[in-house]
Design a protein around this motif. Structure first.
Motif, PDB file in Angstrom:
ATOM      1  N   PHE A  20       0.832  -1.200   0.000  1.00 44.66           N
ATOM      2  CA  PHE A  20       0.000   0.000   0.000  1.00 44.66           C
ATOM      3  C   PHE A  20       0.868   1.252   0.000  1.00 44.66           C
ATOM      4  CE2 PHE A  20      -1.782   3.456   2.510  1.00 44.66           C
ATOM      5  CZ  PHE A  20      -2.893   3.779   1.755  1.00 44.66           C
ATOM      6  N   LEU A  21       1.887   1.277   0.857  1.00 43.86           N
ATOM      7  CA  LEU A  21       2.737   2.464   0.948  1.00 43.86           C
ATOM      8  C   LEU A  21       3.551   2.684  -0.330  1.00 43.86           C
ATOM      9  CD1 LEU A  21       3.926   2.192   4.648  1.00 43.86           C
ATOM     10  CD2 LEU A  21       2.313   3.851   3.674  1.00 43.86           C
ATOM     11  N   ARG A  27       1.972   7.025  -6.583  1.00 47.07           N
ATOM     12  CA  ARG A  27       0.933   7.984  -7.007  1.00 47.07           C
ATOM     13  C   ARG A  27       1.284   9.406  -6.598  1.00 47.07           C
ATOM     14  NH1 ARG A  27      -4.886   5.021  -6.018  1.00 47.07           N
ATOM     15  NH2 ARG A  27      -4.474   3.232  -7.381  1.00 47.07           N
ATOM     16  N   TYR A  28       1.838   9.561  -5.392  1.00 47.77           N
ATOM     17  CA  TYR A  28       2.241  10.884  -4.910  1.00 47.77           C
ATOM     18  C   TYR A  28       3.326  11.460  -5.815  1.00 47.77           C
ATOM     19  CZ  TYR A  28       3.978  14.513  -1.811  1.00 47.77           C
ATOM     20  OH  TYR A  28       4.384  15.714  -1.288  1.00 47.77           O
ATOM     21  N   ARG A  33       5.161  15.182 -10.014  1.00 45.09           N
ATOM     22  CA  ARG A  33       5.742  15.455 -11.332  1.00 45.09           C
ATOM     23  C   ARG A  33       4.756  16.210 -12.226  1.00 45.09           C
ATOM     24  NH1 ARG A  33       7.944  10.326 -10.478  1.00 45.09           N
ATOM     25  NH2 ARG A  33       6.287   9.320 -11.654  1.00 45.09           N
ATOM     26  N   ARG A  34       3.486  15.836 -12.160  1.00 44.24           N
ATOM     27  CA  ARG A  34       2.466  16.527 -12.954  1.00 44.24           C
ATOM     28  C   ARG A  34       2.352  17.996 -12.529  1.00 44.24           C
ATOM     29  NH1 ARG A  34      -1.429  13.128 -12.246  1.00 44.24           N
ATOM     30  NH2 ARG A  34      -2.446  14.189 -10.537  1.00 44.24           N
ATOM     31  N   LEU A  35       2.377  18.247 -11.231  1.00 40.01           N
ATOM     32  CA  LEU A  35       2.303  19.627 -10.743  1.00 40.01           C
ATOM     33  C   LEU A  35       3.550  20.418 -11.126  1.00 40.01           C
ATOM     34  CD1 LEU A  35       0.736  19.022  -7.223  1.00 40.01           C
ATOM     35  CD2 LEU A  35      -0.363  20.085  -9.204  1.00 40.01           C
ATOM     36  N   GLU A  36       4.720  19.765 -11.086  1.00 43.40           N
ATOM     37  CA  GLU A  36       5.949  20.434 -11.496  1.00 43.40           C
ATOM     38  C   GLU A  36       5.897  20.804 -12.978  1.00 43.40           C
ATOM     39  OE1 GLU A  36       8.802  17.499 -10.256  1.00 43.40           O
ATOM     40  OE2 GLU A  36       9.157  18.515  -8.344  1.00 43.40           O
TER      41      GLU A  36
END
Length: 78
Positions: A20-21, A27-28, A33-36
């Motif tokens: 899970f981690l 995903r985090y 990366r998408r936000l960057e």
């Protein structure tokens, strides 16, 4: 339950938690990366707009607002 059964159960729970981690971290990192990438695109757009108005004394208010929103000094964009 005997000790061996509890140890097996614990191993299963630990394995599930680790999986899970790992997935959560993956995903985090994707989201980061998408936000960057989005921030880089925003910077490119601000640079483009500033280049268009380079001769003017002051950037348009919307450019200043977007730069401030992202914590980007206008001097950095020139």
């Amino acid at each position: 339950m005997d000790r061996r059964s509890l140890e097996l159960l614990l191993d299963i729970v630990v394995g599930m938690a680790e999986a899970f981690l790992r997935e959560y971290a993956r995903r985090y990192e994707e989201r980061l990366r998408r936000l960057e990438r989005m921030l880089e695109e925003e910077k490119k757009e601000l640079k483009r707009v500033l280049e268009e108005i380079e001769g003017a004394e002051q950037a348009p208010p919307h450019v200043v607002e977007v730069a401030r929103k992202h914590g980007i000094p206008l001097e950095e964009l020139r």
